[in-house]
Design a protein around this motif. Structure first.
Motif, PDB file in Angstrom:
ATOM      1  N   UNK A 100       0.943  -1.189   0.148  1.00 57.80           N
ATOM      2  CA  UNK A 100       0.122   0.011   0.009  1.00 57.80           C
ATOM      3  C   UNK A 100       0.973   1.294   0.128  1.00 57.80           C
ATOM      4  N   UNK A 101       0.168   2.114  -0.606  1.00 56.36           N
ATOM      5  CA  UNK A 101       1.407   3.592  -0.464  1.00 56.36           C
ATOM      6  C   UNK A 101       0.394   4.840  -0.410  1.00 56.36           C
ATOM      7  N   UNK A 102       1.051   5.854  -0.172  1.00 55.37           N
ATOM      8  CA  UNK A 102       0.287   6.905   0.125  1.00 55.37           C
ATOM      9  C   UNK A 102       0.417   7.925  -1.204  1.00 55.37           C
ATOM     10  N   UNK A 103       0.085   9.108  -1.210  1.00 56.58           N
ATOM     11  CA  UNK A 103      -0.136   9.958  -2.374  1.00 56.58           C
ATOM     12  C   UNK A 103       1.129  10.296  -2.891  1.00 56.58           C
ATOM     13  N   UNK A 104       2.281  10.222  -2.140  1.00 59.12           N
ATOM     14  CA  UNK A 104       3.626  10.528  -2.469  1.00 59.12           C
ATOM     15  C   UNK A 104       4.457   9.360  -3.056  1.00 59.12           C
ATOM     16  N   UNK A 105       3.680   8.158  -3.096  1.00 58.61           N
ATOM     17  CA  UNK A 105       4.261   6.918  -3.516  1.00 58.61           C
ATOM     18  C   UNK A 105       5.148   6.228  -2.517  1.00 58.61           C
ATOM     19  N   UNK A 106       5.001   6.790  -1.141  1.00 60.86           N
ATOM     20  CA  UNK A 106       5.870   6.134  -0.160  1.00 60.86           C
ATOM     21  C   UNK A 106       4.944   5.059   0.477  1.00 60.86           C
ATOM     22  N   UNK A 107       5.728   3.848   0.561  1.00 64.22           N
ATOM     23  CA  UNK A 107       5.182   2.509   1.126  1.00 64.22           C
ATOM     24  C   UNK A 107       4.702   2.966   2.521  1.00 64.22           C
ATOM     25  N   UNK A 108       3.374   2.365   2.566  1.00 66.68           N
ATOM     26  CA  UNK A 108       2.782   2.436   3.988  1.00 66.68           C
ATOM     27  C   UNK A 108       2.565   1.281   4.680  1.00 66.68           C
ATOM     28  N   UNK A 109       2.511   0.214   3.655  1.00 64.15           N
ATOM     29  CA  UNK A 109       2.263  -1.293   4.397  1.00 64.15           C
ATOM     30  C   UNK A 109       2.893  -2.224   3.434  1.00 64.15           C
ATOM     31  N   UNK A 110       3.447  -3.324   3.754  1.00 61.61           N
ATOM     32  CA  UNK A 110       3.941  -4.281   2.945  1.00 61.61           C
ATOM     33  C   UNK A 110       3.639  -5.705   3.632  1.00 61.61           C
ATOM     34  N   UNK A 111       3.261  -6.804   2.769  1.00 62.80           N
ATOM     35  CA  UNK A 111       2.954  -8.008   3.008  1.00 62.80           C
ATOM     36  C   UNK A 111       3.716  -8.752   1.879  1.00 62.80           C
ATOM     37  N   UNK A 112       4.610  -9.408   2.303  1.00 66.19           N
ATOM     38  CA  UNK A 112       5.969 -10.283   1.576  1.00 66.19           C
ATOM     39  C   UNK A 112       6.019 -11.693   2.257  1.00 66.19           C
ATOM     40  N   UNK A 113       6.079 -12.498   1.151  1.00 65.67           N
ATOM     41  CA  UNK A 113       6.255 -13.977   1.383  1.00 65.67           C
ATOM     42  C   UNK A 113       5.176 -15.020   1.137  1.00 65.67           C
ATOM     43  N   UNK A 114       4.083 -14.401   0.673  1.00 66.93           N
ATOM     44  CA  UNK A 114       3.122 -15.387   0.416  1.00 66.93           C
ATOM     45  C   UNK A 114       3.440 -16.242  -1.051  1.00 66.93           C
ATOM     46  N   UNK A 115       3.191 -17.463  -1.142  1.00 68.25           N
ATOM     47  CA  UNK A 115       3.437 -17.966  -2.457  1.00 68.25           C
ATOM     48  C   UNK A 115       2.859 -17.470  -3.664  1.00 68.25           C
ATOM     49  N   UNK A 116       3.812 -17.507  -4.838  1.00 68.22           N
ATOM     50  CA  UNK A 116       3.389 -16.751  -5.882  1.00 68.22           C
ATOM     51  C   UNK A 116       2.034 -17.208  -6.397  1.00 68.22           C
ATOM     52  N   UNK A 117       1.375 -18.396  -6.067  1.00 73.97           N
ATOM     53  CA  UNK A 117      -0.140 -18.928  -6.562  1.00 73.97           C
ATOM     54  C   UNK A 117      -0.987 -18.198  -5.859  1.00 73.97           C
ATOM     55  N   UNK A 118      -0.835 -17.607  -4.692  1.00 66.55           N
ATOM     56  CA  UNK A 118      -1.794 -16.921  -3.817  1.00 66.55           C
ATOM     57  C   UNK A 118      -2.331 -15.701  -4.485  1.00 66.55           C
ATOM     58  N   UNK A 119      -3.672 -15.583  -4.716  1.00 68.36           N
ATOM     59  CA  UNK A 119      -4.288 -14.372  -5.250  1.00 68.36           C
ATOM     60  C   UNK A 119      -4.194 -13.295  -4.382  1.00 68.36           C
ATOM     61  N   UNK A 120      -3.895 -11.881  -5.166  1.00 67.71           N
ATOM     62  CA  UNK A 120      -3.794 -10.810  -4.640  1.00 67.71           C
ATOM     63  C   UNK A 120      -5.266 -10.462  -3.355  1.00 67.71           C
TER      64      UNK A 120
END
Length: 172
Positions: A100-120
């Motif tokens: 997720x990012x704000x209006x300045x394109x700064x990351x405000x939330x990250x979720x990393x590590x789910x297998x590639x087959x997992x849907x967004x």
């Protein structure tokens, strides 16, 4: 870091052995991960109005507190008991990253590590950010793409309404 040749490329460019690059890459990645909470944070409810104003100034869309999307980061075969969970339908292995990012394109939330087959949509609905938004603590909403699960706090385009000369409509 997403390519299998990254360490060799850095080693070649810096005239350092690949095992040394690996060692220091691990140290740098850990330092970045340790600092992430200090620099990557979703706006607190008392900060929402400023974020909403920034989005409104850009697109004249009221109530937006962020945008979110997922992407797949290629990885080598992870091995283990269930490596096929990481294989995308296009045949390559990956992990799913949702940001997720704000209006300045700064990351405000990250979720990393789910297998590639997992849907967004699954990654988002299983995230702490989704839980916070769903609890009603935040007044605003996120903008997502058509791969996102529709929620009252996540607006997504309605692709069934699109046609020549028509604009996407967001449906809460």
């Amino acid at each position: 870091m997403a390519t299998g040749s990254f360490q060799l490329s850095v080693a070649d460019c810096t005239d350092v052995a690949q095992p040394s690059v690996c060692k220091y890459l691990r140290i740098v990645a850990k330092a970045i991960a340790d600092l992430a909470p200090e620099f990557i944070s979703f706006p607190a409810p008392e900060q929402e109005q400023g974020t909403m104003n920034e989005f409104f100034n850009i697109a004249r869309m009221p109530g937006v507190i962020g945008g979110t999307d997922g992407c797949r980061v290629p990885i080598p075969n992870p091995g283990g008991q269930h490596p096929e969970l990481y294989r995308r339908r296009k045949g390559w292995m990956s992990v799913n990253l949702m940001a997720a990012c704000d209006a300045s394109l700064k990351f405000t939330d990250l979720v990393v590590g789910w297998p590639g087959r997992a849907r967004d949509s699954r990654v988002f609905t299983s995230s702490a950010l989704c839980d916070r938004l769903g609890s009603g603590v935040h007044r605003g909403f996120l903008l997502g793409d058509s791969g996102s699960a529709r929620r009252s706090y996540l607006l997504t385009p309605s692709l069934t309404q699109l046609g020549k000369g028509k604009e996407a409509q967001c449906i809460p």
